[in-house]
Design an enzyme around this catalytic site. Structure first.
Site, short mmCIF file in Angstrom:
data_model
loop_
_atom_site.label_atom_id
_atom_site.label_comp_id
_atom_site.label_asym_id
_atom_site.label_seq_id
_atom_site.Cartn_x
_atom_site.Cartn_y
_atom_site.Cartn_z
N ARG A 101 14.65 1.84 8.68
CA ARG A 101 14.44 3.08 7.85
C ARG A 101 15.00 4.25 8.95
O ARG A 101 15.06 5.16 8.43
CB ARG A 101 13.07 2.95 7.40
CG ARG A 101 12.83 2.11 6.28
CD ARG A 101 11.45 2.16 5.91
NE ARG A 101 11.08 1.24 4.77
CZ ARG A 101 9.88 0.46 4.76
NH1 ARG A 101 8.91 0.82 5.42
NH2 ARG A 101 9.62 -0.22 3.85
N CYS A 130 6.43 1.63 0.63
CA CYS A 130 6.03 1.88 -0.85
C CYS A 130 5.10 3.08 -1.16
O CYS A 130 5.17 4.02 -1.89
CB CYS A 130 5.11 0.48 -1.21
SG CYS A 130 3.99 -0.02 0.07
N GLN A 157 -4.62 1.55 -0.87
CA GLN A 157 -3.28 0.41 -1.23
C GLN A 157 -3.65 -0.97 -1.53
O GLN A 157 -4.72 -1.40 -0.95
CB GLN A 157 -2.66 0.35 0.11
CG GLN A 157 -1.86 1.81 0.48
CD GLN A 157 -1.07 1.79 1.65
OE1 GLN A 157 -0.91 2.71 2.49
NE2 GLN A 157 -0.15 0.67 1.90
N HIS A 237 -0.78 1.31 -5.83
CA HIS A 237 -1.15 2.05 -4.79
C HIS A 237 -1.80 3.61 -5.06
O HIS A 237 -0.87 4.11 -6.04
CB HIS A 237 -0.29 2.21 -3.73
CG HIS A 237 0.08 1.25 -2.73
ND1 HIS A 237 -0.45 0.03 -2.91
CD2 HIS A 237 1.30 0.94 -1.79
CE1 HIS A 237 0.15 -1.00 -2.10
NE2 HIS A 237 1.02 -0.12 -1.29
#
Ligand code: A2P
Length: 332
Positions: A101, A130, A157, A237
């Site tokens: 990422r 996420c 979460q 979440h």
């Protein structure tokens, strides 16, 4: 329209199974599809659009056939090893792990926010964390209008974000079993601890949210802090997001901006107890925003409550949307 060959890597996992579900629901033009996992589940069967397929063990030769797009969700170490192999054979990897990422050569894409970035890929496109995905879907339209200058994230979460093992810890923990995945019981508890701790006292999850938000919004020095917490919720979440803006805003206009934003559903009617909740978002692809109210402690700020299905929009749906952007581009 060009049809594509697709591979699902980590097909037997929590996100992998949802890749399959989402692909069955949407219209990506698929010619062939292949399913990969570890040796543990090689040989098991998966059904896709009424047809049965055999799960293959992922290895160095898995991408020797023509595969246009591989959706990876098999953990960071499998991605580190196999994504470059797949890319070297002409496949575009959409990787759900944290492995790539923050690599400057790898686009980090949320299609509602920065779809044009897919065109900069060098064989790998990263799917953000996420919690970051749902946050930026809500923040981007407000940033465009009012320029965000500081963000405070506090997350709640779900256990599905920790894969099958996380899910089982809550399921079995509710029956009194000791935890296998988390360091403490999750049933009836909150763990202010997602991923490992770093020397500065933050967790990796918190740092992911901070760094990924900066990269996706294209503001490398944006002031952001985060506290990420695992809560005893199976799926979905929730996030408290506090935003401080450069510019002044009108609250009704801000709400209208969110209502018109791509991928956002505003659920904000506190008098009738209407606000987003994880039990209502499972199976949905949108990001739900409510509790929209002025932060009266600063010149120009707002508090938001943002909820999404972390396995769908937070992982599988976002990756499939990235694949759709690629196919759209290839068909231009
Ligand atoms: P398997 O079922 O064979 O263990 P989850 O995040 O829900 O735990 O799922 C992880 C997914 O990644 C599973 O499909 C798992 O396959 C797969 N996986 C884990 N490690 C590897 C690996 N080294 N190579 C291929 N697939 C892997």
């Amino acid at each position: 329209m060009k049809k594509v060959n697709i591979a699902i890597v980590g097909a037997t996992g929590m996100v992998g199974r949802t890749f399959i579900k989402v692909l069955e629901e949407r219209n990506l033009p698929i010619e062939n599809i292949y399913f990969f996992a570890s040796s543990r589940s090689a040989g098991s069967k998966i059904s896709f659009k009424g047809q049965e397929y055999t799960v293959e063990e992922l290895n160095e030769n898995s991408f020797d056939r023509k595969i246009d797009i591989a959706l990876f969700s098999a953990g960071a170490s499998a991605s580190e090893k196999f994504a470059p192999i797949a890319a070297s054979k002409g496949c575009v990897v959409v990787d759900n792990s944290s492995a790539w990422r923050m690599d400057p050569k790898v686009p980090l894409v949320v299609p509602e926010v920065n779809p044009q970035e897919v065109r900069k890929h060098n064989g790998i496109i990263a799917n953000p964390n996420c919690s970051t995905i749902q946050a930026v879907v809500a923040i981007k339209p407000l940033h465009d209008k009012y320029t965000v200058k500081r963000i405070v994230y506090s997350t709640y979460q779900a256990v599905s974000g920790a894969g099958m093992k996380g899910y089982k810890d809550l399921e079995e923990g509710l029956k009194g079993a000791p935890p296998q995945k988390f360091p403490h019981p999750i049933a009836g508890n909150c763990l202010p601890h997602i991923d490992s701790f770093l020397p500065n006292g933050y967790t990796k999850e918190e740092v992911k949210m901070i760094n990924e938000t900066r990269k996706i919004l294209g503001v490398p020095d944006l002031r952001i802090t985060a506290t990420t917490v695992r809560v005893p919720v199976f799926n979905g979440h929730s996030e408290s997001i506090n935003l401080e803006f450069e510019k002044q805003f009108d609250l009704d206009e801000l709400k209208e901006t969110l209502k018109n934003a791509p991928g956002v559903v505003v659920q904000d009617d506190p008098e009738n107890n209407v606000y987003p909740m994880p039990i209502n978002v499972s199976g949905r692809d949108e990001t739900f925003v409510g509790r929209i109210r002025r932060d009266e402690s600063v010149e120009s700020g707002v508090n938001l409550w943002v909820v999404a299905d972390n396995i769908r929009k937070g992982a599988a749906t976002n990756a499939v949307q990235i694949a759709e952007e690629l196919v759209k581009w290839w068909n231009e």
